[in-house]
Scaffold this active site. Structure first.
Site, PDB file in Angstrom:
ATOM      1  N   LEU A   1       0.842  -1.203   0.000  1.00  0.00           N
ATOM      2  CA  LEU A   1       0.000   0.000   0.000  1.00  0.00           C
ATOM      3  C   LEU A   1       0.877   1.253   0.000  1.00  0.00           C
ATOM      4  O   LEU A   1       0.734   2.133  -0.857  1.00  0.00           O
ATOM      5  CB  LEU A   1      -0.919  -0.028   1.240  1.00  0.00           C
ATOM      6  CG  LEU A   1      -1.743   1.223   1.541  1.00  0.00           C
ATOM      7  CD1 LEU A   1      -2.713   1.531   0.405  1.00  0.00           C
ATOM      8  CD2 LEU A   1      -2.547   1.045   2.844  1.00  0.00           C
TER       9      LEU A   1
ATOM     10  N   PRO B   1       6.429   6.043  -1.807  1.00  0.00           N
ATOM     11  CA  PRO B   1       7.342   7.104  -1.356  1.00  0.00           C
ATOM     12  C   PRO B   1       6.588   8.370  -0.926  1.00  0.00           C
ATOM     13  O   PRO B   1       6.963   9.007   0.046  1.00  0.00           O
ATOM     14  CB  PRO B   1       8.217   7.363  -2.588  1.00  0.00           C
ATOM     15  CG  PRO B   1       8.227   6.049  -3.308  1.00  0.00           C
ATOM     16  CD  PRO B   1       6.877   5.445  -3.081  1.00  0.00           C
TER      17      PRO B   1
ATOM     18  N   ARG C   1      19.181  -7.766  40.930  1.00  0.00           N
ATOM     19  CA  ARG C   1      20.093  -6.621  41.084  1.00  0.00           C
ATOM     20  C   ARG C   1      20.044  -6.078  42.511  1.00  0.00           C
ATOM     21  O   ARG C   1      18.964  -5.807  43.036  1.00  0.00           O
ATOM     22  CB  ARG C   1      19.681  -5.536  40.082  1.00  0.00           C
ATOM     23  CG  ARG C   1      20.436  -4.252  40.178  1.00  0.00           C
ATOM     24  CD  ARG C   1      21.833  -4.389  39.629  1.00  0.00           C
ATOM     25  NE  ARG C   1      22.475  -3.087  39.558  1.00  0.00           N
ATOM     26  CZ  ARG C   1      23.781  -2.928  39.425  1.00  0.00           C
ATOM     27  NH1 ARG C   1      24.569  -3.990  39.316  1.00  0.00           N
ATOM     28  NH2 ARG C   1      24.294  -1.728  39.366  1.00  0.00           N
TER      29      ARG C   1
ATOM     30  N   HIS D   1      16.667  -1.384  34.533  1.00  0.00           N
ATOM     31  CA  HIS D   1      17.975  -2.021  34.320  1.00  0.00           C
ATOM     32  C   HIS D   1      19.133  -1.018  34.486  1.00  0.00           C
ATOM     33  O   HIS D   1      20.303  -1.424  34.476  1.00  0.00           O
ATOM     34  CB  HIS D   1      18.052  -2.646  32.924  1.00  0.00           C
ATOM     35  CG  HIS D   1      17.382  -3.986  32.824  1.00  0.00           C
ATOM     36  ND1 HIS D   1      16.033  -4.163  32.954  1.00  0.00           N
ATOM     37  CD2 HIS D   1      17.903  -5.227  32.599  1.00  0.00           C
ATOM     38  CE1 HIS D   1      15.735  -5.444  32.813  1.00  0.00           C
ATOM     39  NE2 HIS D   1      16.845  -6.116  32.605  1.00  0.00           N
ATOM     40  N   GLY D   2      18.823   0.263  34.575  1.00  0.00           N
ATOM     41  CA  GLY D   2      19.886   1.262  34.691  1.00  0.00           C
ATOM     42  C   GLY D   2      20.813   1.201  33.490  1.00  0.00           C
ATOM     43  O   GLY D   2      20.364   0.926  32.368  1.00  0.00           O
TER      44      GLY D   2
ATOM     45  N   GLU E   1       1.157  -0.221  10.142  1.00  0.00           N
ATOM     46  CA  GLU E   1      -0.291  -0.511  10.124  1.00  0.00           C
ATOM     47  C   GLU E   1      -1.077   0.673  10.697  1.00  0.00           C
ATOM     48  O   GLU E   1      -2.108   0.512  11.354  1.00  0.00           O
ATOM     49  CB  GLU E   1      -0.600  -1.840  10.814  1.00  0.00           C
ATOM     50  CG  GLU E   1       0.118  -2.976  10.079  1.00  0.00           C
ATOM     51  CD  GLU E   1      -0.413  -4.365  10.306  1.00  0.00           C
ATOM     52  OE1 GLU E   1      -1.555  -4.508  10.778  1.00  0.00           O
ATOM     53  OE2 GLU E   1       0.316  -5.318   9.961  1.00  0.00           O
TER      54      GLU E   1
HETATM   55  N1  COS Z   1     -13.834  -0.751   6.658  1.00  0.00           N
HETATM   56  C1  COS Z   1     -14.600  -0.625   5.553  1.00  0.00           C
HETATM   57  N2  COS Z   1     -14.714   0.537   4.852  1.00  0.00           N
HETATM   58  C2  COS Z   1     -14.031   1.606   5.301  1.00  0.00           C
HETATM   59  C3  COS Z   1     -13.212   1.543   6.450  1.00  0.00           C
HETATM   60  C4  COS Z   1     -13.144   0.305   7.151  1.00  0.00           C
HETATM   61  N3  COS Z   1     -12.402   0.179   8.246  1.00  0.00           N
HETATM   62  N4  COS Z   1     -12.653   2.744   6.656  1.00  0.00           N
HETATM   63  C5  COS Z   1     -13.090   3.547   5.682  1.00  0.00           C
HETATM   64  N5  COS Z   1     -13.915   2.853   4.856  1.00  0.00           N
HETATM   65  C6  COS Z   1     -14.646   3.352   3.684  1.00  0.00           C
HETATM   66  C7  COS Z   1     -15.492   4.565   4.081  1.00  0.00           C
HETATM   67  O1  COS Z   1     -16.741   4.154   4.602  1.00  0.00           O
HETATM   68  C8  COS Z   1     -15.630   5.296   2.766  1.00  0.00           C
HETATM   69  O2  COS Z   1     -16.599   4.640   1.976  1.00  0.00           O
HETATM   70  P1  COS Z   1     -17.748   5.475   1.174  1.00  0.00           P
HETATM   71  O3  COS Z   1     -16.997   6.334   0.196  1.00  0.00           O
HETATM   72  O4  COS Z   1     -18.556   4.407   0.506  1.00  0.00           O
HETATM   73  O5  COS Z   1     -18.465   6.280   2.201  1.00  0.00           O
HETATM   74  C9  COS Z   1     -14.268   5.046   2.102  1.00  0.00           C
HETATM   75  O6  COS Z   1     -13.735   3.869   2.717  1.00  0.00           O
HETATM   76  C10 COS Z   1     -13.300   6.203   2.300  1.00  0.00           C
HETATM   77  O7  COS Z   1     -13.146   6.396   3.693  1.00  0.00           O
HETATM   78  P2  COS Z   1     -12.672   7.781   4.340  1.00  0.00           P
HETATM   79  O8  COS Z   1     -13.416   8.909   3.710  1.00  0.00           O
HETATM   80  O9  COS Z   1     -12.725   7.640   5.820  1.00  0.00           O
HETATM   81  O10 COS Z   1     -11.144   7.844   3.830  1.00  0.00           O
HETATM   82  P3  COS Z   1      -9.976   8.864   4.160  1.00  0.00           P
HETATM   83  O11 COS Z   1      -9.251   9.156   2.921  1.00  0.00           O
HETATM   84  O12 COS Z   1     -10.515  10.011   4.969  1.00  0.00           O
HETATM   85  O13 COS Z   1      -8.923   7.997   5.031  1.00  0.00           O
HETATM   86  C11 COS Z   1      -7.799   7.029   6.888  1.00  0.00           C
HETATM   87  C12 COS Z   1      -9.095   7.515   6.171  1.00  0.00           C
HETATM   88  C13 COS Z   1      -6.884   8.145   7.338  1.00  0.00           C
HETATM   89  C14 COS Z   1      -8.386   6.357   8.067  1.00  0.00           C
HETATM   90  C15 COS Z   1      -7.026   6.003   6.020  1.00  0.00           C
HETATM   91  O14 COS Z   1      -6.409   6.645   4.945  1.00  0.00           O
HETATM   92  C16 COS Z   1      -5.969   5.227   6.812  1.00  0.00           C
HETATM   93  O15 COS Z   1      -6.286   4.288   7.560  1.00  0.00           O
HETATM   94  N6  COS Z   1      -4.691   5.573   6.633  1.00  0.00           N
HETATM   95  C17 COS Z   1      -3.583   4.844   7.253  1.00  0.00           C
HETATM   96  C18 COS Z   1      -3.100   3.796   6.326  1.00  0.00           C
HETATM   97  C19 COS Z   1      -2.142   2.891   7.006  1.00  0.00           C
HETATM   98  O16 COS Z   1      -2.457   2.274   8.016  1.00  0.00           O
HETATM   99  N7  COS Z   1      -0.939   2.762   6.441  1.00  0.00           N
HETATM  100  C20 COS Z   1       0.025   1.908   7.012  1.00  0.00           C
HETATM  101  C21 COS Z   1       0.700   1.127   5.958  1.00  0.00           C
HETATM  102  S1  COS Z   1      -0.138  -0.275   5.477  1.00  0.00           S
HETATM  103  S2  COS Z   1       0.778  -1.691   6.490  1.00  0.00           S
END
Ligand code: COS
Length: 386
Positions: free
Chosen positions: A124, A127, A269, A339-340, A364
């Protein structure tokens, strides 16, 4: 379907013994060599660890979420790099297929992921795209029956060992934001797919991340998870909901280990003529750590049970991730403090854990992203009720 109590208890006992007798003695070697021995990976396969969360009909152990967080706490008791070796197969590398994939996709990949024959990786982050996951820039352009993928994915765990990647790419326009993102299953070895050099990390030595670069990689449209373009962002969010619970359980396994390390050092300790565990300022740090561990363990187990019951737990999965990963950071800090000077020396496990736990608050979804998810969801729900 949850395992019956006897089977679950046997599995917990087996994993506990494997962690304590086999993995803990290897922790320092893995940290020094930045590699998990191949024979240990084979033993993990034999134990079924690659398939913990994959249903039995696809060759896995079929743990429910409430079972998985118990096993997660056992696995967290040792260096998290060990879990990482099969963690993407249990979580982010298999769950997209399991939750939203077609039956053909499940048949094609889940048995191989469950046995550890292949490793699954989740791509996902880019950069320029981390927290703002809806802004994925990697392009996927339709050409006949295939999509052509171009772009770079960053910090991809297990990429160098992966057999299949879950790749979020943009099939829509930039303005489409989340609705323009599609999840593809891309096999390793596809023409045009290249790996970057392994990153040098602060901790979690033995677990590897690198860039994955796509230069005109052709992917058949049947490789879209679930077959429908534009659903990839939601798939990713569902995968992360589950991943955040899993990660919280790992954090609490690490917290448990760190409390044990605190107590055993406080007994061994001696200063001012007695064991340091006699001193109330040390006792306060142990007590706060144990309390936070118990709080985190309780919330992750309760939320996992609600996940299994079919409740929507996105908000609470984020609360668990926020609390558990922040708490284990504080607990690791106190472990070093108790543990200092020895806590700063790499002969002691707490020095390594202090570095290892730092990542939990970043991947995540950072702590700040969890805060945003929690608050946004509560406000949205309240507004919907007006
Ligand atoms: N389960 C199912 N659907 C979800 C959901 C979930 N947990 N979270 C959001 N959605 C859906 C929303 O309901 C919305 O759907 P509709 O358009 O049909 O209403 C759509 O997805 C978009 O959601 P939202 O508007 O909340 O998206 P944003 O762009 O505001 O983003 C965050 C929300 C910030 C929460 C998201 O981008 C995020 O989790 N970012 C972090 C990503 C991450 O964890 N990266 C780490 C690397 S991956 S290991």
């Amino acid at each position: 379907m949850a395992l019956d109590t006897d089977t679950l208890n046997q599995l917990i006992e087996t994993v506990r013994r494997f962690v304590r007798e086999r993995l803990i003695p290897l922790e320092q070697e893995v940290d020094a060599n930045d590699k998990i021995p191949d024979e240990v990976i084979e033993e993990m396969k034999a134990l079924g660890l690659f398939g913990l969360s994959i249903p039995e009909n696809y060759g896995g152990l079929g743990l429910a979420m409430s079972d998985e967080v118990l096993i997660g706490q056992e696995l967290g008791y040792t260096a998290p790099a060990f879990r990482s070796a099969f963690g993407t197969n249990v979580g982010i590398g298999s769950q997209g297929i399991l939750i939203d994939g077609t039956e053909a996709q499940k048949q094609a990949y889940l048995p191989k992921l469950a046995s550890g024959e292949i490793v699954g990786s989740f791509a996902l982050t880019e950069p320029d795209v981390g927290s703002d996951a809806a802004s994925v820039k990697m392009t996927a352009k339709l050409d006949g029956d295939t999509y052509v993928l171009n772009g770079t994915k960053r910090f991809i765990t297990n990429a160098a060992r992966a057999g299949v990647f879950t790749v979020m790419a943009r099939t829509g326009t930039v303005e489409d934001k989340a609705k323009g993102v599609t999840a593809f299953l891309v096999e390793a070895g596809s023409t045009g797919l290249e790996l970057g050099a392994p990153e040098k990390k602060m901790g979690q030595k033995g677990a590897h991340v690198c860039d994955v670069i796509f230069n005109d990689v052709a992917v058949h449209k049947d490789q879209i998870i679930g077959g429908i373009p534009g659903q990839g962002f939601k798939t990713a969010m569902k995968v992360l909901d589950r991943g955040r619970l899993h990660m919280s359980s790992i954090a609490m396994g690490m917290a448990n280990r760190l409390v044990d390390e605190q107590v055993s050092y406080a007994i061994e300790r001696k200063q001012f003529g007695s064991k340091i565990g006699d001193f109330q300022l040390i006792q306060a740090m142990i007590a706060d750590s144990r309390t936070e561990y118990l709080a985190g363990k309780s919330m992750v187990e309760a939320t996992a049970a609600r996940y299994d019951a079919g409740d929507k737990v996105s908000t609470d999965a984020s609360s668990c991730k926020l609390f558990c990963t922040e708490a284990v950071g504080r607990i690791a800090d106190r472990a070093v403090q108790i543990h200092g000077g020895a806590g700063y020396i790499s002969d002691y496990a707490v020095e390594r854990f202090y570095r290892d736990v730092r990542l939990l608050r970043l991947y995540e979804g950072t702590s700040q992203i969890q805060q945003i998810v929690i608050a946004k969801n509560l406000i949205k729900d309240a507004e919907a009720k007006r």
